[in-house]
Design a protein around this motif. Sequence first.
Motif, short mmCIF file in Angstrom:
data_model
loop_
_atom_site.label_atom_id
_atom_site.label_comp_id
_atom_site.label_asym_id
_atom_site.label_seq_id
_atom_site.Cartn_x
_atom_site.Cartn_y
_atom_site.Cartn_z
N VAL A 33 0.83 -1.20 0.00
CA VAL A 33 0.00 0.00 0.00
C VAL A 33 0.86 1.25 0.00
N CYS A 34 1.87 1.28 0.86
CA CYS A 34 2.76 2.45 0.91
C CYS A 34 3.42 2.68 -0.44
N GLY A 35 3.91 1.60 -1.03
CA GLY A 35 4.60 1.73 -2.31
C GLY A 35 3.70 2.25 -3.41
N THR A 36 2.49 1.72 -3.50
CA THR A 36 1.59 2.14 -4.57
C THR A 36 1.10 3.57 -4.37
N ILE A 37 0.86 3.96 -3.12
CA ILE A 37 0.36 5.32 -2.89
C ILE A 37 1.47 6.34 -3.03
N ILE A 38 2.70 5.98 -2.66
CA ILE A 38 3.83 6.88 -2.91
C ILE A 38 3.94 7.13 -4.42
N ALA A 39 3.80 6.05 -5.19
CA ALA A 39 3.86 6.19 -6.65
C ALA A 39 2.70 7.04 -7.16
N LEU A 40 1.52 6.83 -6.58
CA LEU A 40 0.33 7.58 -6.97
C LEU A 40 0.52 9.07 -6.73
N LEU A 48 -14.07 -4.69 11.83
CA LEU A 48 -13.67 -3.45 11.16
C LEU A 48 -12.23 -3.54 10.68
N THR A 49 -11.35 -4.15 11.47
CA THR A 49 -9.96 -4.32 11.06
C THR A 49 -9.87 -5.17 9.79
N LYS A 50 -10.58 -6.27 9.77
CA LYS A 50 -10.56 -7.15 8.60
C LYS A 50 -11.11 -6.45 7.36
N ASP A 51 -12.22 -5.78 7.51
CA ASP A 51 -12.85 -5.10 6.37
C ASP A 51 -12.00 -3.95 5.87
N TYR A 52 -11.34 -3.26 6.78
CA TYR A 52 -10.47 -2.15 6.38
C TYR A 52 -9.22 -2.67 5.67
N HIS A 53 -8.69 -3.80 6.11
CA HIS A 53 -7.56 -4.42 5.41
C HIS A 53 -7.96 -4.76 3.98
N ASN A 54 -9.18 -5.21 3.78
CA ASN A 54 -9.65 -5.53 2.43
C ASN A 54 -9.70 -4.27 1.56
N VAL A 55 -10.06 -3.14 2.16
CA VAL A 55 -10.06 -1.88 1.43
C VAL A 55 -8.64 -1.52 1.00
N LEU A 56 -7.68 -1.66 1.91
CA LEU A 56 -6.29 -1.36 1.57
C LEU A 56 -5.76 -2.29 0.49
N ASP A 57 -6.18 -3.54 0.55
CA ASP A 57 -5.77 -4.51 -0.46
C ASP A 57 -6.30 -4.09 -1.83
N GLU A 58 -7.57 -3.68 -1.88
CA GLU A 58 -8.15 -3.23 -3.15
C GLU A 58 -7.49 -1.93 -3.61
N LEU A 59 -7.21 -1.04 -2.67
CA LEU A 59 -6.58 0.23 -3.00
C LEU A 59 -5.24 0.03 -3.69
N SER A 60 -4.49 -0.99 -3.25
CA SER A 60 -3.17 -1.22 -3.81
C SER A 60 -3.23 -1.55 -5.30
N LYS A 103 -16.59 4.32 -7.11
CA LYS A 103 -16.77 3.08 -7.86
C LYS A 103 -15.51 2.22 -7.85
N GLU A 104 -14.38 2.83 -7.51
CA GLU A 104 -13.12 2.12 -7.55
C GLU A 104 -12.84 1.31 -6.29
N LEU A 105 -13.48 1.68 -5.18
CA LEU A 105 -13.26 0.99 -3.91
C LEU A 105 -14.56 0.33 -3.45
N ILE A 106 -14.91 -0.72 -4.12
CA ILE A 106 -16.17 -1.43 -3.83
C ILE A 106 -16.15 -2.02 -2.43
N SER A 107 -14.98 -2.47 -1.97
CA SER A 107 -14.89 -3.11 -0.66
C SER A 107 -15.25 -2.15 0.47
N ALA A 108 -15.12 -0.84 0.22
CA ALA A 108 -15.46 0.14 1.26
C ALA A 108 -16.94 0.10 1.61
N GLN A 109 -17.76 -0.35 0.67
CA GLN A 109 -19.20 -0.39 0.91
C GLN A 109 -19.56 -1.34 2.06
N LYS A 110 -18.75 -2.37 2.26
CA LYS A 110 -19.03 -3.32 3.34
C LYS A 110 -18.93 -2.64 4.69
#
Length: 246
Positions: free
Chosen positions: A12-19, A161-173, A205-212
């Motif tokens: 996540v850090c690597g991809t967002i730094i690049a972003l 919440l921890t598990k669901d938030y990890h899924n958001v970060l995974d999708e974000l990457s 629309k890009e972070l569908i996992s956030a809806q959970k």
Amino acid sequence: MIPFDKALLKIVCGTIIALLFLIYYRQNKNQSAITSTSEKMKPNFYSLNDGNQNDRIISIQISQKWLDSIKSNFDWNEFDEYDNRLWEYMYKLFDESIEKSGIADEKELWNTLNREQKIFWAFLAFNGDTDNGGVFQFIFNRPEFIISVAETFEELGMTTLTKDYHNVLDELSGKSSKIGDLKTVFNDDSKNWSKRWKAFSEGYKELISAQKIELYYYEKAFKKKLYQKITERIERNMDKFATIVE
């Protein structure tokens, strides 16, 4: 309790730094100083493990009478999501302390706070944006907090919440490039507001996992559980926030 995934953190850090660097590059592509200033533009990702951990460097004085009144006036059995113990602590223990600190640089401020104060701030950063416009809005506006928020949910023992938030970060990457394009449009002052707002809205629309998370985050019962977790942690560690006087 779900352990924080260090491999995911690196991704996540690597991809967002690049972003963020991509956004910076596009906004400055006609400037010759990109190379010399790129180091200054690297984003800071806050972690609870940064800087000071135990010392109460920034704090205020509170009276035992005030503290007792907060506990007696805001009973969890009569929970009001807009008027409760947590917000009273925010106004007094966070807002007032930060105002009196005189530290203007956010990263310096983060490193000066102790671990308990960092947990409170990470929650406030996430909750403020998420309550207003969803998890995507938080990531869009406050990307520097994404790791500290994951650590905070874990420390609070909010397993789901921890598990669901990890899924958001995974999708974000995997969506950093697309979100970067949208953020570039949104930050372009030369475009009209309608186009900029459309770019921001498309990001949902890009972070569908956030809806959970959003399915339960706004429910009063969940807020009570989360707010109570944070508040009880503050009360157990009040000495990390303030000096109590009679």
